[in-house]
Write a protein that holds these residues in place. Structure first.
Motif, PDB file in Angstrom:
ATOM      1  N   ALA A 133       0.850  -1.192   0.000  1.00  0.00           N
ATOM      2  CA  ALA A 133       0.000   0.000   0.000  1.00  0.00           C
ATOM      3  C   ALA A 133       0.883   1.238   0.000  1.00  0.00           C
ATOM      4  O   ALA A 133       2.036   1.205   0.420  1.00  0.00           O
ATOM      5  N   ARG A 134       0.293   2.313  -0.465  1.00  0.00           N
ATOM      6  CA  ARG A 134       1.030   3.557  -0.598  1.00  0.00           C
ATOM      7  C   ARG A 134       1.653   4.014   0.727  1.00  0.00           C
ATOM      8  O   ARG A 134       2.824   4.409   0.781  1.00  0.00           O
ATOM      9  N   ALA A 135       0.875   3.950   1.800  1.00  0.00           N
ATOM     10  CA  ALA A 135       1.378   4.412   3.096  1.00  0.00           C
ATOM     11  C   ALA A 135       2.590   3.582   3.522  1.00  0.00           C
ATOM     12  O   ALA A 135       3.581   4.100   4.040  1.00  0.00           O
ATOM     13  N   LYS A 136       2.515   2.290   3.277  1.00  0.00           N
ATOM     14  CA  LYS A 136       3.622   1.401   3.612  1.00  0.00           C
ATOM     15  C   LYS A 136       4.855   1.756   2.771  1.00  0.00           C
ATOM     16  O   LYS A 136       5.988   1.808   3.265  1.00  0.00           O
ATOM     17  N   ALA A 137       4.599   2.031   1.480  1.00  0.00           N
ATOM     18  CA  ALA A 137       5.713   2.386   0.582  1.00  0.00           C
ATOM     19  C   ALA A 137       6.384   3.663   1.061  1.00  0.00           C
ATOM     20  O   ALA A 137       7.617   3.761   1.067  1.00  0.00           O
ATOM     21  N   VAL A 138       5.575   4.635   1.478  1.00  0.00           N
ATOM     22  CA  VAL A 138       6.145   5.890   1.991  1.00  0.00           C
ATOM     23  C   VAL A 138       7.044   5.600   3.186  1.00  0.00           C
ATOM     24  O   VAL A 138       8.172   6.105   3.278  1.00  0.00           O
ATOM     25  N   SER A 139       6.582   4.760   4.089  1.00  0.00           N
ATOM     26  CA  SER A 139       7.399   4.504   5.286  1.00  0.00           C
ATOM     27  C   SER A 139       8.666   3.734   4.918  1.00  0.00           C
ATOM     28  O   SER A 139       9.723   3.946   5.512  1.00  0.00           O
ATOM     29  N   LEU A 140       8.583   2.863   3.908  1.00  0.00           N
ATOM     30  CA  LEU A 140       9.784   2.130   3.477  1.00  0.00           C
ATOM     31  C   LEU A 140      10.827   3.081   2.866  1.00  0.00           C
ATOM     32  O   LEU A 140      12.026   2.959   3.131  1.00  0.00           O
ATOM     33  N   VAL A 141      10.340   4.024   2.072  1.00  0.00           N
ATOM     34  CA  VAL A 141      11.265   4.971   1.448  1.00  0.00           C
ATOM     35  C   VAL A 141      11.874   5.875   2.518  1.00  0.00           C
ATOM     36  O   VAL A 141      13.094   6.132   2.517  1.00  0.00           O
ATOM     37  N   ASP A 142      11.050   6.336   3.450  1.00  0.00           N
ATOM     38  CA  ASP A 142      11.568   7.156   4.560  1.00  0.00           C
ATOM     39  C   ASP A 142      12.667   6.402   5.297  1.00  0.00           C
ATOM     40  O   ASP A 142      13.741   6.936   5.578  1.00  0.00           O
ATOM     41  N   GLU A 143      12.350   5.151   5.608  1.00  0.00           N
ATOM     42  CA  GLU A 143      13.304   4.341   6.359  1.00  0.00           C
ATOM     43  C   GLU A 143      14.609   4.159   5.565  1.00  0.00           C
ATOM     44  O   GLU A 143      15.702   4.219   6.122  1.00  0.00           O
TER      45      GLU A 143
ATOM     46  N   LEU B 210      14.751  -0.494   0.568  1.00  0.00           N
ATOM     47  CA  LEU B 210      15.328  -0.536   1.919  1.00  0.00           C
ATOM     48  C   LEU B 210      16.418  -1.615   1.997  1.00  0.00           C
ATOM     49  O   LEU B 210      17.501  -1.383   2.541  1.00  0.00           O
ATOM     50  N   GLY B 211      16.140  -2.768   1.430  1.00  0.00           N
ATOM     51  CA  GLY B 211      17.129  -3.841   1.422  1.00  0.00           C
ATOM     52  C   GLY B 211      18.357  -3.442   0.616  1.00  0.00           C
ATOM     53  O   GLY B 211      19.501  -3.689   1.010  1.00  0.00           O
ATOM     54  N   LEU B 212      18.098  -2.783  -0.511  1.00  0.00           N
ATOM     55  CA  LEU B 212      19.189  -2.324  -1.385  1.00  0.00           C
ATOM     56  C   LEU B 212      20.116  -1.361  -0.642  1.00  0.00           C
ATOM     57  O   LEU B 212      21.340  -1.522  -0.640  1.00  0.00           O
ATOM     58  N   VAL B 213      19.529  -0.366   0.008  1.00  0.00           N
ATOM     59  CA  VAL B 213      20.317   0.613   0.755  1.00  0.00           C
ATOM     60  C   VAL B 213      21.069  -0.084   1.889  1.00  0.00           C
ATOM     61  O   VAL B 213      22.237   0.206   2.163  1.00  0.00           O
TER      62      VAL B 213
END
Lengths: 314, 290
Positions: free
Chosen positions: B100-110, B162-165
């Motif tokens: 979901a979009r909200a989850k994606a936002v938190s993954l990118v933030d992280e 996130l895994g990539l970073v």
């Protein structure tokens, strides 16, 4: 056909030399460059590549021509010439070691009993700006120290000024001083300005008795290039057709990768023919090239890419 | 008004600071989690892997020779540029991972926060894992961490940003250079990251990103004698492939970060293990009282 009478007629005076050299057909610059570029795209893979790499290794004149050369460095290089890859006995030895005259004795001693030749530069290398007497003495020194081959430089100043006779006489004199040693004549094509001049200088060196014609000292940029080597290969091919005498070719300087080396081998095969695909008739003057050939060879035998950490620094 | 024609992207590799096509000329379709077309990605061959290692090796001198402080600044700048691409990363993570979009936002933030976190370690890691050693003699010695060289990184297959970073940043923060193979099915965040790297201050060749299958490039990288370490995170859950790669890596005694049995949850606090995995300790003796 140039028979002996005609040859001595050409060499009889500067005017007749000039007449002959300027009578050679001009080089089509665009054509030569395009031809060299086309041949450079040939794809040499798998078994052909394996063959080419071994052939290239066996054609190398392993060279060190630095002011900082020491006997230790020359001995190390000789050890490498004898066993290029200590982990693999099937790697062929290189053709020769190429050093300054004062290090010939060191190299000769290190290579005693092997087939690897010792080549020495001489005649005021690399500029050649000394008197003929000094050049002859330099040559005799190198041969006395045991050099099997002498790499002389021509007087580019005299050549460019049109004094073909002077250049011719000098090569003849050095050839005499060199005695039984093989004479390679360095044209220093990077200073000759045009392909026409390269063709003329090639013929001049061959007429004067050179056993090999060599592109460069490695001290002037550009050093060996494919089109220049193409012109020289055409010259030795035409010279053999005209006189029956075969002359070798040695590009030197700037050949660093296996890919480059293989391009030269393709050029030899397609221009002069496979008679020249032999260390007696074609050499590659190089130093760092050998490591790259060894790495490529290891890639072919082991399947994994090799790294420079596992080869000697020299 | 006529409907606008879609501009479908065909991405290339990122090698030596440039974006070359695959030497093989191949590309493949990248789809979202539901199988809809997203973009074309380059399908790297073994020769692309070879070229990437050459580029990475060339970059080792400059990157490992830069001061740790400078490396930290450069990496922080990368996080800034990532922040500018935030929306694009969110779109790609959401589409690729099917979250979901909200989850994606938190993954990118992280992911961006993690990059900043690693950037901070650039000039601190030596204090933490290095030491000054009092020894039994009239001298002193120091142990300092040094980069191991070129590291091949198989990025996680599932966590595409996130895994990539989490696997890339610890490699370069210590002064190593990286050849990274992106997630085969979810490569878009890695490709966008390559665009981020190209427009920040990271020198060309420090990070090289290959897209395509592991089968094409991973065995080549693992066996390559000019690669000093390999991270097998991308082979998680594939024990057969992982052990074959470890075997290939043994030839020149590469440092190997082993593949976990299953891909971990990258949200967890990372710790320093991934940084120190690619550092060698150098100890120098130092006379005192002179």
């Amino acid at each position: 056909m140039l028979d002996d009478a005609r040859l001595s007629d050409i060499a009889s005076s500067e005017a007749s030399l000039r007449r002959f050299l300027h009578g050679l057909p001009g080089v089509d610059q665009t054509g030569a460059e395009a031809r060299a570029a086309t041949l450079a795209t040939r794809s040499i893979k798998t078994t052909a590549k394996q063959y080419a790499i071994d052939l290239a290794i066996s054609m190398i004149d392993l060279t060190t021509l630095e002011g900082q050369d020491t006997p230790g460095k020359v001995r190390a290089l000789c050890a490498k010439a004898l066993r290029p890859d200590p982990s693999d006995r099937t790697v062929p030895q290189v053709a020769a070691i190429c050093v300054y005259p004062d290090l010939v004795a060191t190299a000769k001693e290190a290579l005693a009993g092997s087939d690897v030749k010792v080549a020495s530069v001489a005649t005021g290398f690399p500029s050649g700006r000394t008197s003929l007497a000094v050049k002859e003495a330099d040559t005799r020194d190198a041969v006395a120290a045991g050099a099997d081959e002498v790499d002389m430089v021509i007087d580019r100043g005299a050549f460019l000024a049109g004094h073909y006779g002077a250049v011719f006489d000098e090569i003849v004199a050095v050839k005499q001083a060199a005695g039984d040693a093989h004479l390679k004549v360095i044209l220093e094509t990077g200073e000759l300005a045009t392909y026409d001049n390269v063709r003329r200088a090639s013929w001049l060196a061959m007429l004067a008795g050179g056993d090999f014609i060599k592109t460069s000292t490695g001290k002037v940029a550009p050093a060996a290039t494919l089109p220049v080597t193409l012109v020289m290969l055409e010259a030795v091919r035409d010279f053999r057709e005209a006189t029956g005498r075969q002359v070798g070719v040695k590009p030197a300087g700037g050949i660093r990768t296996s890919k480059d080396a293989i391009k030269y081998l393709v050029l030899v095969n397609e221009t002069a023919g496979d008679d020249w695909l032999d260390p007696d008739w074609f050499r590659l003057g190089a130093s760092s090239l050998l490591n790259d050939l060894l790495m490529q060879r290891q890639k072919l035998t082991t399947g994994r890419y090799a790294g420079p950490d596992y080869f000697t620094l020299d | 008004m006529a409907e606008r024609l879609a501009v479908k992207k065909t991405y290339k590799l990122y090698v030596g600071g440039k974006f070359p096509r695959s030497e093989s000329g191949r590309s493949y379709e990248v789809t979202d989690a539901k199988g809809r077309f997203l973009a074309n990605a380059a399908w790297a061959s073994r020769k692309d892997a070879r070229d990437a290692v050459v580029a990475a090796r060339k970059a080792v001198g400059g990157w490992s020779g830069a001061t740790a402080y400078n490396r930290g600044q450069v990496l922080y700048r990368v996080a800034e540029v990532m922040e500018g691409r935030h929306a694009q990363f969110v779109d790609e993570v959401a589409a690729g991972e099917g979250v979901a979009r909200a989850k994606a936002v938190s993954l990118v933030d992280e992911a961006i926060d993690r990059w900043v976190w690693y950037a901070g370690w650039a000039d601190k890691i030596a204090q933490v894992v290095g030491s000054s050693n009092p020894v039994a003699g009239p001298y002193f010695d120091f142990s300092v961490p040094e980069p191991t060289g070129v590291v091949a990184v198989l990025a996680p297959q599932r966590s595409s940003l996130l895994g990539l970073v989490s696997v890339l940043a610890p490699v370069i923060v210590g002064g190593n250079t990286a050849v990274l193979t992106a997630s085969a099915e979810r490569p878009l965040p890695a490709i966008t990251l390559s665009e981020v790297l190209a427009t920040s201050d990271v020198p060309g060749g420090v990070v090289n990103i290959l897209t395509g299958t592991l089968a094409d490039t991973a065995p080549i990288l693992a066996a390559h004698m000019d690669v000093n370490a390999v991270d097998l995170a991308g082979a998680a859950g594939d024990a057969e492939r992982a052990s074959a790669l470890e075997l290939a890596a043994a030839d020149n005694l590469k440092r190997v970060v082993r593949a976990p049995e299953a891909e971990p949850d990258w949200i967890a606090e990372p710790g320093l293990e991934r940084i120190t995995a690619y550092l060698e300790t150098k100890t120098v003796w130092h006379p005192v009282g002179v």
